[in-house]
Motif scaffolding. Structure first.
Motif, PDB file in Angstrom:
ATOM      1  N   ASN A 238      -2.054  -1.967  11.393  1.00 22.89           N
ATOM      2  CA  ASN A 238      -2.537  -0.722  10.370  1.00 22.89           C
ATOM      3  C   ASN A 238      -1.518   0.260  10.209  1.00 22.89           C
ATOM      4  OD1 ASN A 238      -4.714  -2.036   9.852  1.00 22.89           O
ATOM      5  ND2 ASN A 238      -5.748  -1.521  11.828  1.00 22.89           N
TER       6      ASN A 238
ATOM      7  N   TRP B 282       0.923  -1.400  -0.224  1.00 27.98           N
ATOM      8  CA  TRP B 282       0.053  -0.075   0.065  1.00 27.98           C
ATOM      9  C   TRP B 282       0.932   1.372   0.233  1.00 27.98           C
ATOM     10  CZ3 TRP B 282      -5.077   0.405  -0.596  1.00 27.98           C
ATOM     11  CH2 TRP B 282      -5.782  -0.796  -0.662  1.00 27.98           C
TER      12      TRP B 282
ATOM     13  N   THR C  67      -2.270  -4.606   8.133  1.00 28.75           N
ATOM     14  CA  THR C  67      -1.618  -3.630   7.688  1.00 28.75           C
ATOM     15  C   THR C  67      -0.306  -3.584   8.234  1.00 28.75           C
ATOM     16  OG1 THR C  67      -3.329  -2.486   6.704  1.00 28.75           O
ATOM     17  CG2 THR C  67      -1.016  -1.611   6.164  1.00 28.75           C
TER      18      THR C  67
ATOM     19  N   CYS D 262       4.473  -0.532   3.383  1.00 28.12           N
ATOM     20  CA  CYS D 262       3.511  -0.995   4.171  1.00 28.12           C
ATOM     21  C   CYS D 262       2.816  -2.001   3.332  1.00 28.12           C
ATOM     22  CB  CYS D 262       2.654   0.207   4.326  1.00 28.12           C
ATOM     23  SG  CYS D 262       3.435   1.522   5.499  1.00 28.12           S
ATOM     24  N   TYR D 263       2.189  -2.948   3.906  1.00 23.93           N
ATOM     25  CA  TYR D 263       1.507  -3.806   3.325  1.00 23.93           C
ATOM     26  C   TYR D 263       0.292  -4.654   3.951  1.00 23.93           C
ATOM     27  CZ  TYR D 263       4.715  -7.082   5.891  1.00 23.93           C
ATOM     28  OH  TYR D 263       5.202  -7.749   6.906  1.00 23.93           O
ATOM     29  N   ASN D 264      -0.540  -5.438   3.103  1.00 24.18           N
ATOM     30  CA  ASN D 264      -1.557  -5.788   3.739  1.00 24.18           C
ATOM     31  C   ASN D 264      -1.345  -7.401   4.026  1.00 24.18           C
ATOM     32  OD1 ASN D 264      -3.462  -3.620   4.209  1.00 24.18           O
ATOM     33  ND2 ASN D 264      -4.712  -4.365   2.510  1.00 24.18           N
ATOM     34  N   ARG D 265      -1.684  -7.665   5.032  1.00 22.78           N
ATOM     35  CA  ARG D 265      -1.463  -9.174   5.201  1.00 22.78           C
ATOM     36  C   ARG D 265      -2.892  -9.736   5.433  1.00 22.78           C
ATOM     37  NH1 ARG D 265       3.098 -10.520   9.068  1.00 22.78           N
ATOM     38  NH2 ARG D 265       1.519 -10.250  10.426  1.00 22.78           N
ATOM     39  N   THR D 266      -3.392 -10.648   4.795  1.00 25.48           N
ATOM     40  CA  THR D 266      -4.670 -11.198   5.018  1.00 25.48           C
ATOM     41  C   THR D 266      -4.615 -12.403   5.944  1.00 25.48           C
ATOM     42  OG1 THR D 266      -5.522 -10.389   3.018  1.00 25.48           O
ATOM     43  CG2 THR D 266      -6.922 -11.691   4.106  1.00 25.48           C
TER      44      THR D 266
ATOM     45  N   ARG E 196     -10.591  -1.113  -0.213  1.00 31.53           N
ATOM     46  CA  ARG E 196     -10.767  -2.408   0.986  1.00 31.53           C
ATOM     47  C   ARG E 196     -10.466  -3.565   0.090  1.00 31.53           C
ATOM     48  NH1 ARG E 196     -11.684  -0.754   5.774  1.00 31.53           N
ATOM     49  NH2 ARG E 196     -12.644  -2.814   5.930  1.00 31.53           N
ATOM     50  N   THR E 197     -10.577  -4.648   1.182  1.00 33.70           N
ATOM     51  CA  THR E 197     -10.436  -6.052   0.639  1.00 33.70           C
ATOM     52  C   THR E 197     -11.748  -6.750   0.784  1.00 33.70           C
ATOM     53  OG1 THR E 197      -8.033  -5.987   0.974  1.00 33.70           O
ATOM     54  CG2 THR E 197      -8.819  -8.144   0.541  1.00 33.70           C
TER      55      THR E 197
ATOM     56  N   VAL F 224      -7.742  -8.325   7.757  1.00 29.17           N
ATOM     57  CA  VAL F 224      -6.436  -7.634   7.175  1.00 29.17           C
ATOM     58  C   VAL F 224      -5.757  -6.898   7.809  1.00 29.17           C
ATOM     59  CG1 VAL F 224      -6.189  -5.954   4.993  1.00 29.17           C
ATOM     60  CG2 VAL F 224      -8.202  -7.545   5.099  1.00 29.17           C
TER      61      VAL F 224
END
Lengths: 365, 782
Positions: free
Chosen positions: A114, A46, A72, A61-65, B718-719, A70
């Motif tokens: 986040n 992101w 960040t 910065c990245y999203n981890r699901t 959003r996801t 989610v």
């Protein structure tokens, strides 16, 4: 070599648990674009920023699901050596060899998730980094060649309402002791030594502030942009009124960037899928520098048909670039060539443009 | 027979017609006279005679003709007529001759008597004249005798007459001497009695004589006495003059007497003015007292009346008296008077201005105008008397200044009225919410505001118009004829007000949300419509009204109607655009919150349309109603017959499948880009915050565009989990079902909603779309 990895917000957003970083070389002389793909396996990216000291180091910065949640996170990475050196022996087989980033350290701890944004100290030795997480501003010290991050200090916003940082910039002035952040419609300045607030611009924009940037040559000057379609220029010594307001875009402005050397050139990208290059002579560090010559009618070879080249005596829009078909989420200047800039839109299109030659000569001569 | 014919008159004429005169000449003259008459009546000789036309007047056979020739006639008769006719004519001729003879005899008898009596009369006259001559002779002798006597009498009386004349001269001289000797006592008496005028007259009469004979001791003594008395007299006069108790005319009299006594004019002039000053200052003080804060100030009309009658009247008297008394002083004296008038006048003006300044706040224009009129009119007299003092000009200036201030005051009033209207509207807009009803319609409010502003403008115009009324004395000044009308009223008041109205309205746009967004959107809408109405009709109406009332002359450049209209239109457009932004923002915020606060990954399978979407549709409908109250419908693009039945093309089209198919092979993004670009090629760029037109559809389109674009951008951040995507799908379909009817081009809504769903799909790691039929069922149920 260019770019200094300045752009890549959502670049190719992959709905998988990993992202990619595209290193794009642009050879000015030959007009060749060269692409290298680095896999970012931690998740979709992101925000990205490169270390000012070490070309091979960058923070994301990245999203981890995970578990239908989610998160960040932020981390510091090192690029493979051969890319870092800037050599591109294999220009056309980039698609075949997707290389992987080497993780240096994570910038999280459990208390703060986040991450919205990571910013390096602009002039330093690449040891200090700020990350914005929810309503906290965290200053990290990278140690042992960036392999370990220690939380040096932090501050947080108190109060009601939506207290989530959206963006931040580190001022290159004052010995790099100031950081500006945006949350909701408010701009705040922080002193990194004491981690205390030094100024606050309430209601800087009518709606959410999306981005901000410091004038690289003129201390106290700051540009911000937001969902009210406006770009505002502030003098942080007098925060009651903006110095100047631009209202050229017809939708949210996502990015604003000063040119690194000629701060009258301001680049903005918006979700109306336009990129606008403005000439803010009146509030630049070289306001009276250049008289207009009538004889420099520009040769058209470099000019796009959409460009509206004008005499830059007063603030005006130099050009509106409409190559993008979808929202533009990132714009940035080249760190190597002050006349080059790139913009990136939702559909994955990266457009590299040059400042109109006539204007360039105006500024230079 | 021939002689008879030649001498006799024509057969038709009677012999008595021409009794006197020689017989031979008569027919000749008669014929001549007849001929002239006939000529006058335009008849030929023959016709008048009743004969057949065209007989030759020279015909020798014509018995009555001038050229009658008996021989020819006889010849002709003999030749032409038969015997019987000859006989007839012969008898006829004889009869006529006889008749003529008898006629002549009668004439002679009749006139004989007259001759005889005439002769008698002449004889008698001769006798009478002889008698008269004798009497005349007698008269002449008598007259001569009378003349003789008279001469003798004169000669005898001559001597006595001379003596009498001398005696009379001596008598007159003695009378004069007596007057002189009596003079001191007379003067004393006069002084004692206070008959100063008489005394001065005596003195004046005697002065020259005494002067002439002063070498004689007796006269000398008299003169000395007189001088003493005169000095006393002068002393007394001065005394009286200084006391100053009496009015200006008496003082003037004193001065006149003093002047006659030969007092130095210069000094008198000073003194006279000093006294006048004292009196006028008294007046000014009383005026100032009226101004004073404590007593209830009399109204301005009364004040100017006082000033006019007291001060200005006094000044007039002084000036008139001065000019009369000191006319001999020449320009220096006039200058002194002018300076005097200027100084006092300026003090008076200062007072008047102070009083008028108190009046500025007040509302009664007619009173003010009447007061100003009085004031101005009053000052015309001294103005004419003392042109050098510039009083009239100064008065005009004051009036102009007051008029200007008045205009400013009215402009303020109008502005205040406008703001008041706005406040009323705000209250009206705020109030009905509580009542639960829509309250008075916007259209009604608009009409109220418009009419109230218009009536205010008209009232102001009427009030200001008083300044230019014919009967007001200053209305014919050049300022009031020209500049006041064009610059003051038209530009300053009306144009200024319309401009300020536009500015006030625009100021609502300039504080977007930052100041808490205090402006209710309905007010924006109403103002926008108001400005638009102004643009279409009201401005030109007001300006025409003004031009008619004030007959603006064209020497000053005035703002044309078109410029003002353009400004009003621009304001209306900005207001409406701002309205769209504000309303769009409201809905956007709702959508944004709804997207940002939800956990899309762990959401459940959609069963319903989310409440927020219903809310969006409700709000949009409310806005539609609101806008519909004030703006016309506008044009839509042609619609397909049943737009609501449209299914999502994103899902039905196999081409689109690639967009959200799992694709992390390096070639896949290329396809994605390509496909999305191809799709974009066929759609127009959407300008989200584009300017709106003045109709309902355009406004609604703007609002919906802004809202949907926000939804799109938020979704992209959003996801989504699988059910999250499906929820978006349901929501979008729901929006599509209800929003298309509001916009100009339903394709726009479709395009944006497709984009939303596509973006959500792209942001979904597990994109399994819901069956379109299920979506429809859910939407219809919801």
């Amino acid at each position: 070599m260019w770019p200094h990895r300045g752009i890549s917000l959502q670049a190719p957003i992959l709905p998988e648990k990993e992202g990619e970083i595209h290193i794009i070389d642009f050879d000015d002389e030959n007009n060749i674009i060269n692409k290298n793909v680095l896999l970012h396996q931690a998740g979709e990216i992101w925000h990205i920023s490169a270390s000012p000291a070490d070309r091979g180091v960058l923070a994301t910065c990245y999203n981890r699901t995970s578990d239908s949640k989610v998160l960040t996170c932020a981390a510091v990475w090192r690029m493979p050596k051969e890319l870092e050196s800037g050599s591109h022996e294999s220009p056309d087989d980039s698609s075949s060899t997707a290389q992987t980033l080497e993780l240096l350290c994570h910038l999280d701890n459990t208390a703060h998730s986040n991450m919205a944004c990571v910013v390096w100290e602009p002039m330093g030795d690449g040891k200090k980094i700020i990350s914005l997480a929810d309503n906290h501003i965290l200053l990290w010290d990278l140690q042992e060649s960036s392999s370990q991050a220690v939380l040096a200090s932090s501050a947080s916003l108190g109060g009601k309402g939506q207290l989530k940082f959206t963006s931040g910039r580190w001022s290159p002035h004052h010995n790099c002791t100031q950081v500006a952040t945006a949350n909701d419609t408010t701009l705040r300045g922080w002193d990194t030594r004491s981690m205390s607030q030094i100024y606050c611009i309430e209601n800087a924009h009518g709606q959410l502030v999306r981005d901000l940037d410091f004038n690289p040559n003129k201390q106290y000057y700051l540009a911000s942009c937001g969902d009210d379609c406006k770009v505002k220029f502030w003098d942080t010594r007098n925060v009651t009124e903006p110095v100047k307001t631009l209202e050229e875009h017809s939708h949210w402005v996502w990015n604003v960037r000063y040119n690194h050397s000629h701060d009258q050139l301001v680049l903005t990208g918006s979700s109306d899928s336009r990129v606008i290059l403005s000439n803010m002579v009146s509030i630049s560090s070289e306001p009276f520098g250049h008289l207009v010559d009538d004889d420099d009618i520009s040769d058209q070879e470099d000019h796009r048909s959409e460009e509206k080249s004008k005499e830059p005596l007063q603030d005006n829009v130099i050009a509106t670039y409409e190559e993008h078909e979808d929202s533009v989420y990132a714009v940035d200047w080249s760190s190597a060539d002050p006349w080059l800039f790139a913009s990136l839109s939702y559909d994955g299109r990266l457009v590299i443009n040059r400042v109109p030659r006539a204007l360039k000569y105006h500024i230079l001569l | 027979m021939a002689a008879a014919a030649a001498a006799g008159p024509s057969p038709g004429s009677r012999p008595g017609d021409s009794p006197e005169g020689p017989e031979g000449e008569a027919p000749e003259r008669r014929r001549k006279a007849h001929g002239m008459l006939k000529l006058y009546y335009g008849l030929s000789e023959g016709e008048a005679a009743g004969r057949p036309a065209g007989p030759d007047p020279l015909d020798p056979t014509d018995l009555n003709g001038a050229h009658f020739d008996p021989e020819v006639y006889l010849d002709k008769l003999r030749r032409e007529c038969p015997l019987a006719q000859l006989m007839d004519s012969e008898t006829d001729m004889v009869r006529q001759i006889r008749a003529l003879d008898s006629d002549m005899q009668t004439l002679v008898y009749e006139n004989y008597n007259k001759f005889i009596s005439a002769t008698d009369t002449i004889r008698k006259m001769k006798n009478d004249f002889r008698k008269m001559e004798d009497e005349m002779d007698r008269l002449a002798t008598n007259m001569a005798v009378i003349t003789d006597f008279s001469a003798r009498i004169s000669a005898t009386l001559q001597d006595r007459h001379e003596r009498i004349t001398k005696l009379a001269g001596v008598h007159a001289l003695l009378r004069k001497l007596q007057f002189l000797f009596e003079l001191p006592s007379r003067l004393t008496k006069c002084v004692e009695l206070g008959a100063y005028g008489q005394a001065v007259r005596y003195q004046g009469r005697a002065q020259a004589v005494l002067q002439q004979y002063q070498h004689l001791p007796s006269f000398r003594a008299i003169q000395d006495d007189c001088q003493v008395i005169t000095a006393r007299l002068a002393q007394q006069l001065r005394q009286r003059f200084r006391e100053g108790g009496s009015g200006a005319p008496e003082q003037a009299e004193c001065v006149e007497l003093l002047l006659a006594l030969g007092e130095p004019a210069e000094e008198l002039c000073e003194e006279f003015l000093a006294h006048a000053r004292g009196r006028l200052e008294e007046e000014l003080r009383s005026l100032e007292a009226e101004l004073g804060p404590s007593p209830p100030a009399p109204d301005v009309l009364e004040f100017t009346d006082h000033g006019g009658s007291g001060f200005v009247g006094g000044l007039c008297q002084v000036a008139a008296a001065y000019q009369e008394l000191f006319a001999a002083q020449g320009p220096a004296g006039a200058e002194r008077l002018a300076a005097f008038a200027r100084e006092l006048g300026s003090r008076y003006f200062a007072l008047v201005e102070r009083r008028l300044a108190q009046e500025q706040g007040g509302g009664d224009n007619s009173l003010l105008v009447r007061a100003l009129d009085r004031f101005h009119r009053r000052l015309r007299a001294p103005g004419a008397l003392l042109a050098a003092a510039g009083l009239a000009e100064a008065a005009t200036e004051i009036v102009e200044r007051v008029a200007r201030e008045r205009l400013g005051h009215h402009l303020q009033g109008l502005r205040a009225a406008f703001l008041g209207c706005l406040t009323d509207v705000r209250q009206a807009l705020a109030a009905p919410r509580v009542a639960g009803k829509e309250g008075p319609g916007l259209a009604e409010l608009l009409a109220n505001v418009a009419s109230s502003i218009l009536s205010h403008i008209k009232a102001s115009l009427a009030a200001v118009h008083l300044f230019t009324a014919k009967e007001v004395s200053f209305s014919n000044k050049p300022y009031f004829r020209g500049e006041f009308c064009s610059q003051g009223v038209r530009e300053g008041l009306i144009v200024g007000f319309i401009r300020s109205m536009c500015q006030t309205a625009q100021s609502f746009c300039d504080s977007p949300g930052e100041k808490g967004g205090a402006t209710p959107p309905a007010l924006l809408l109403l103002l926008s419509r108001l400005c638009l109405d102004y643009e279409t009709a009201t401005i030109s109406y007001i300006l025409t009204l003004t031009d008619e009332q004030f007959l603006v002359q064209d020497q000053f450049p005035v703002t044309p109607v078109s410029t003002l209209c353009a400004e009003a239109r621009e304001t209306a457009r900005r207001l409406l655009t701002h309205y769209v932004k504000v309303q769009g923002l409201v809905i956007s915020q709702m959508l944004r919150k709804s997207v940002e606060t939800r956990d899309w990954l762990s959401t459940l399978e959609p069963r319903n349309v989310r409440a927020v979407m219903k809310r969006v549709v409700e709000d949009t409908t409310a806005i539609d109603v609101q806008v519909g109250l004030l703006y016309e419908e506008g044009v839509r693009k042609a619609q397909s017959s049943d737009s609501s039945k449209r299914t999502f093309s994103v899902y039905s089209s196999s081409r689109q499948q690639g967009r959200y198919a799992p694709s992390y092979t390096p070639s896949a993004p290329m396809d994605t880009n390509l496909l999305s670009n191809i799709q974009k090629l066929f759609s127009e760029r959407i300008d989200v915050f584009s300017p709106v037109e003045f109709n309902k559809v355009s406004v609604l389109t703007g609002i919906i565009k802004i809202s949907l674009k926000t939804l799109l951008e938020c979704v992209r951040l959003r996801t989504f989990g699988r059910f999250g995507l499906q929820q978006v799908q349901v929501d979008c379909h729901f929006l599509q079902l209800y929003l298309w009817r509001f916009v100009a081009d339903e394709e726009l809504v479709h395009l944006l909603l497709d984009e939303v769903v596509a973006s959500a799909a792209l942001r979904c790691p597990d994109p399994v779309p819901m069956e379109p039929s299920v979506v429809e069922v859910i939407c219809e149920r919801g």
